[in-house]
Design an enzyme around this catalytic site. Structure first.
Site, short mmCIF file in Angstrom:
data_model
loop_
_atom_site.label_atom_id
_atom_site.label_comp_id
_atom_site.label_asym_id
_atom_site.label_seq_id
_atom_site.Cartn_x
_atom_site.Cartn_y
_atom_site.Cartn_z
N THR A 158 0.86 -1.29 0.09
CA THR A 158 0.04 -0.08 -0.23
C THR A 158 1.06 1.02 0.07
O THR A 158 1.28 1.53 -1.03
CB THR A 158 -0.95 0.10 1.14
N LYS A 184 4.39 -6.73 4.19
CA LYS A 184 3.67 -5.30 3.58
C LYS A 184 3.78 -4.58 5.01
O LYS A 184 3.23 -5.21 6.00
CB LYS A 184 3.00 -5.34 2.59
N THR A 195 2.42 -7.69 12.54
CA THR A 195 2.13 -6.70 12.02
C THR A 195 1.78 -6.54 10.24
O THR A 195 2.26 -7.20 9.53
CB THR A 195 3.62 -5.72 11.74
N GLU A 282 6.87 4.93 7.40
CA GLU A 282 6.45 6.28 6.49
C GLU A 282 7.38 7.33 6.93
O GLU A 282 7.46 7.84 8.08
CB GLU A 282 4.96 6.55 6.87
N ASN A 405 0.62 11.10 5.59
CA ASN A 405 -0.51 10.71 6.33
C ASN A 405 -1.54 11.93 6.76
O ASN A 405 -2.62 11.93 7.03
CB ASN A 405 -0.10 10.35 7.93
N SER A 410 -6.72 11.18 0.25
CA SER A 410 -7.13 12.15 -1.15
C SER A 410 -6.39 11.89 -2.17
O SER A 410 -5.34 10.92 -2.14
CB SER A 410 -6.59 13.65 -0.47
#
Lengths: 410, 410
Positions: A158, A184, A195, A282, A405, A410
């Site tokens: 993702t 992932k 996880t 991230e 994040n 969007s």
């Protein structure tokens, strides 16, 4: 969302050779993303056993419910995974989607639906368009191949910026066996059991009663010691499939000495996969290892290490290459675990900065400053109380995390 | 570090009139900052009582140790606060600094050292240059004034972008009394008893045995329900001084009905100060209130509300003005508290988005999108299990937080 730059901490995916008894494949089902694969399937030979660990979230996704219900039989013939929609908090519709897709896969491979395992990852709260999966599965099934592992590793991503896989060769008794896994995960990573998604297969012949304790113990020492952002996913899942094709002698207990090399290899593979997830945290630019010694117990040491691993102030300081050890003291102090300020020692990059409650006389920051510029940051904490030890892995907290994040949907 | 822009959530400081029995002042002692005040002193009339709550950190600063030891006498004549250095994790030197500065202040006002209260805020782990404070105190003492409150509010700031104060007028029996307080705090805010530094005075006459339970209860309902970044400070402290100059009739118990208006005013003032700290949360652009109902107990509701308040994924979504309610589900799920996915409801801005485990049929995001653009975000969570309620306040997580904390020491 815009394509993310590849994490500076990325690792190249290893070669993923055929593993007897497993065929993988990926297809583009158009669930959410365009121009990429988002549906992955695996088929396992009859007799394949399975073990699993799942999120402890009180709001698990429908696929987690499905797998939990299927696991007690201990047998697996198929795995179906989609990316882009987590099928979480989708009520009755979520339940129906798992039933339909499990039935689809069961028809294709010719097995009971309870031998099909399901996983979904992506946005929470949107109804999964499961008919797109039903439509895509027959075509995907026709393409499954023993060399489909790499495609599968890519198809489950993702916000991941690189595909994640690991391989181990080991033995059970004298029989060579292999373990191979993909994972992932990038954000919403504070595994409380497993996880995100991780799928592992081995050609070893092991009953579920042996497979499960090995997986549970290995996960506790790997995934459950990592964090990206302290947020535990609703979809966490690690599944381990054993096809039995290696032909090793039967093993009836997880404490059988014949299993020691296998258990060690599995642990090491789980840790490698878990750290790949942290490396793709991230916005991450640094991989942080926090090693705690001298705690009242191992459990206490682990909680202290996780308190430091989850501290935004420690993580932002490391992002800024600042050896701000005072924030480590703060995080130890807030952990709630037994700690005594006056026996506490803190080190970074192998240099003890503070000992017994105050900075070391003549502390020279130079080597520590150099260490902070690297990609792998080592923090040592000695509580000076007992013999408990623990380790956690985390990543730094950067502008990249906010970018990703603040605009994910969007 | 560079001067920070004032928080968009800032409030103008109210007028802080004289409060009988208290004189405040601020001076520039050059402890860390240049060109600003960083040392604050207050003198209280003889007979002033005091209550306090302190961080539950296992690594508290030396001034916290000092105040804890001084508190049982329940009497206060002076307060000395410095900004720029927290005097935390400074071992024997930290202890000696508190002894020296308390003795300095005691000599000036003519009281036992144990009637002097001390607080420090700023960098952790650096030795406090307490002689600079000793040197500056006599000059500062000479300038103390009944109208020095606003200078004091400014003198205790660190990464704060605006000074914080609140005032309440109330009565005890028929006697008018006033309560007035100042606070500082912006980051390392996840109070586990008090937050950062807050000093309150009232002209009411109340014994310590009454003052302390009022302060403890009020703090539990205000500061301890707020968070900026989940990191609990080593220096948290709320002190409440009662000068007795209002001349109200004696009160011997915190449950005396004559105290009800006072207790309500104190609670309200504590909450106002606590929310001013959240409004100045590092990098904050939104103030978030999380209201939980239907929990198994009030304690459980409070833990659920704090799990949401501390979730980086919820906070970054709000920074991005994204009504990503799936992340709220995730945070409820990870709290570890009793929750049932299928009775869970989520609302934002007064609109219920999801009810009983799935999105509301025909959910129209328009009013929620409009609400997300505002500065104050309301989240409602109904667990559908019992009658427990709880509330937490937080702020969003933005690039500003990373900017501030990646370079705090530089």
């Amino acid at each position: 969302m815009a394509t993310l730059p590849v994490s500076p901490l990325a690792r190249t995916m290893p070669d993923l050779p055929a593993l007897a008894g497993v065929r993988f494949g990926a297809a583009a089902a158009g669930i959410r993303y365009t121009g990429r694969t988002d549906l992955v399937m695996a088929e396992f030979v009859p007799g394949t056993t399975v073990a699993g660990v799942f999120t402890r979230s009180k709001c698990p996704g429908a696929p987690v419910d499905w797998c939990r219900a299927a696991l007690p039989e201990g047998l697996a013939r198929a795995l179906v995974v989609n990316a882009g929609n987590a099928n979480v908090f989708t009520g009755r519709a979520g339940f129906e989607a798992t039933q339909a897709n499990a039935a689809d896969a069961a028809r294709l491979v010719g097995c009971p639906a309870s031998h099909v395992f399901l996983a979904s990852t992506g946005v929470i709260g949107e109804i999964l368009p499961y008919k797109k999966i039903s439509t895509a599965l027959p075509g995907l099934y026709a393409t499954l191949s023993e060399t489909g592992w790499a495609d599968a590793a890519r198809g489950i991503m993702t916000t991941d910026t690189f595909p994640k896989a690991a391989v181990r060769e080991t033995t059970i008794g004298d029989t060579p066996v292999r373990i191979q896994g993909i994972a992932k995960g990038s954000g919403m990573v504070a595994p409380d059991m497993a996880t995100m998604l991780c799928f592992i297969a081995t050609d070893a012949a092991l009953p579920p009663s042996v497979l499960q304790p090995l997986l549970s113990a290995g996960t506790a020492r790997s995934f459950n010691r990592t964090t990206v952002d302290s947020d535990t996913s609703t979809s966490d899942m690690v599944l381990l499939f054993a096809t039995g094709q290696a032909g090793n002698a039967p093993v009836q207990s997880e404490s059988d000495p014949a299993l020691s090399a296998f258990a060690e290899a599995l642990d090491s593979l789980l840790l490698e996969l878990a750290l790949l997830v942290v490396r793709d945290g991230e916005g991450a630019t640094k991989l942080i290892r926090i090693q705690v010694t001298g705690a009242a117990s191992d459990e206490s040491a682990q909680r202290v290490s996780m308190a430091v691993a989850n501290s935004p102030l420690v993580k932002t300081a490391i992002a800024g290459q600042d050896a701000n050890w005072g924030r480590i003291v703060m995080a130890v102090g807030k952990s709630g675990e037994p700690a005594n300020r006056d026996t506490l020692s803190i080190g970074i990059g192998g240099v003890w900065i503070a000992r017994n409650g105050t900075v070391v006389a003549g502390y020279d920051e130079t080597p520590v400053v150099a260490h902070m510029k690297g990609q792998e940051i080592d923090i040592d904490i000695d509580l000076g109380l007992g013999n408990g030890t623990g380790t956690a892995w985390s990543c730094d907290l950067t502008h990249g995390y906010i970018d990703i994040n603040g605009s994910y949907r969007s």
